[in-house]
Design an enzyme around this catalytic site. Structure first.
Site, mmCIF file in Angstrom:
data_model
loop_
_atom_site.group_PDB
_atom_site.id
_atom_site.type_symbol
_atom_site.label_atom_id
_atom_site.label_comp_id
_atom_site.label_asym_id
_atom_site.label_seq_id
_atom_site.Cartn_x
_atom_site.Cartn_y
_atom_site.Cartn_z
ATOM 1 N N GLU A 1 0.807 -1.228 0.000
ATOM 2 C CA GLU A 1 0.000 0.000 0.000
ATOM 3 C C GLU A 1 0.843 1.283 0.000
ATOM 4 O OE1 GLU A 1 -4.205 -0.450 1.651
ATOM 5 O OE2 GLU A 1 -2.921 -1.108 3.289
ATOM 6 N N HIS B 1 -0.509 5.465 7.598
ATOM 7 C CA HIS B 1 -1.656 4.617 7.283
ATOM 8 C C HIS B 1 -1.725 3.495 8.307
ATOM 9 C CE1 HIS B 1 -4.554 2.089 5.358
ATOM 10 N NE2 HIS B 1 -3.690 1.094 5.281
ATOM 11 N N HIS C 1 -4.596 0.481 10.484
ATOM 12 C CA HIS C 1 -5.880 -0.194 10.607
ATOM 13 C C HIS C 1 -6.342 -0.095 12.064
ATOM 14 C CE1 HIS C 1 -3.954 -2.843 7.237
ATOM 15 N NE2 HIS C 1 -4.326 -1.667 6.772
ATOM 16 N N HIS D 1 -11.504 -1.091 6.225
ATOM 17 C CA HIS D 1 -10.065 -1.234 6.036
ATOM 18 C C HIS D 1 -9.255 -0.489 7.097
ATOM 19 C CE1 HIS D 1 -6.493 -0.188 3.123
ATOM 20 N NE2 HIS D 1 -6.090 -0.752 4.237
#
Ligand SMILES: [Zn+2]
Length: 244
Positions: free
Chosen positions: A76, A95, A97, A165
């Site tokens: 990603e 980023h 989760h 996500h």
């Protein structure tokens, strides 16, 4: 230590902080834009943030292609490159989760700042849904096309969620991005708890603006630097050096 080496060292510390504070587990990543070349960024190879060392860091162009490095990158990484391409003001991206945020990506309840520490999240935290443009996917941002689509939804704000996500935040510095990632999850947890009690009084737009300008003007040892030093120590990464 020159400025680039300081930032590379900070990237290691940022990874450990995000792991220690529960924002990243085995997954998630942080990057920063090259201070001398805005078309490049740095990110670790594909390894859990808790394990990142200086030797794991790879340089990428904004298309997510590694510069003279064939180690396995994060799938990603396109989240990072496309945000740097779309947002010249952004110098760091996180980023994750992190779990507190997930419910707000799968319901119609938006995240809104409700605590002074969370004013950094800004006025609007949009939700990007991969299915809107790409139909059934594995939900990961695995191409520049998906990254650009996400960056468009992200807009000019500080944070956005990805349905089913996770979430992504940006900052003008690594410290600001780490701070925003931690307090996005704090806000989500508090908002979910407060909504059980009744209607929630959120920060006003004026309050958010005042909080953001105060953090932007903070002197060394205040604001992002104070939290950074605290979290770095907790993560076993002592950081008593003066702020570059
Ligand atoms: Zn992800």
């Amino acid at each position: 230590m020159d400025y680039l080496e300081t930032l590379l060292s900070d990237l290691v510390t940022a990874s450990r902080i995000l792991a220690h504070e529960g924002i990243c587990d085995a997954f998630g990543h942080v990057s920063f834009r090259h201070p001398d070349n805005p078309k490049r960024f740095f990110q670790a190879r594909a390894v859990a943030p808790e394990l990142v060392t200086r030797d794991d860091i790879i340089e990428f162009d904004l298309d997510g292609a590694a510069v003279s490095d064939d180690r396995k990158p994060f799938l990603e990484r396109f989240i990072h490159g496309t945000l740097y391409a779309a947002r010249p003001d952004v110098h760091s991206v996180v980023h994750s989760h992190s779990r507190g945020v997930i419910p707000f990506g799968i319901t119609d309840v938006p995240i809104r700042p409700l605590l002074h520490s969370c004013g950094v999240l800004g006025h609007d935290v949009p939700v990007w849904d991969a299915a809107d443009t790409f139909g059934d996917t594995n939900l990961l941002i695995a191409s520049n096309d998906m990254g650009r689509d996400f960056a468009e939804t992200f807009g000019q704000g500080r944070a956005a969620l990805m349905r089913g996500h996770g979430s992504t935040v940006v900052g003008r510095s690594i410290r600001e991005a780490v701070y925003t990632a931690v307090y996005l999850d704090v806000n989500a947890q508090l908002q979910a708890a407060a909504m059980q009690l009744g209607p929630v009084k959120f920060l006003s737009d004026g309050e958010i603006d005042l909080i953001q300008s105060r953090l932007g003007d903070a002197k060394p040892g205040e604001g992002y630097d104070r939290t950074w030093q605290y979290w770095a120590r907790r993560a076993g990464m002592a950081d008593d050096a003066p702020v570059p």
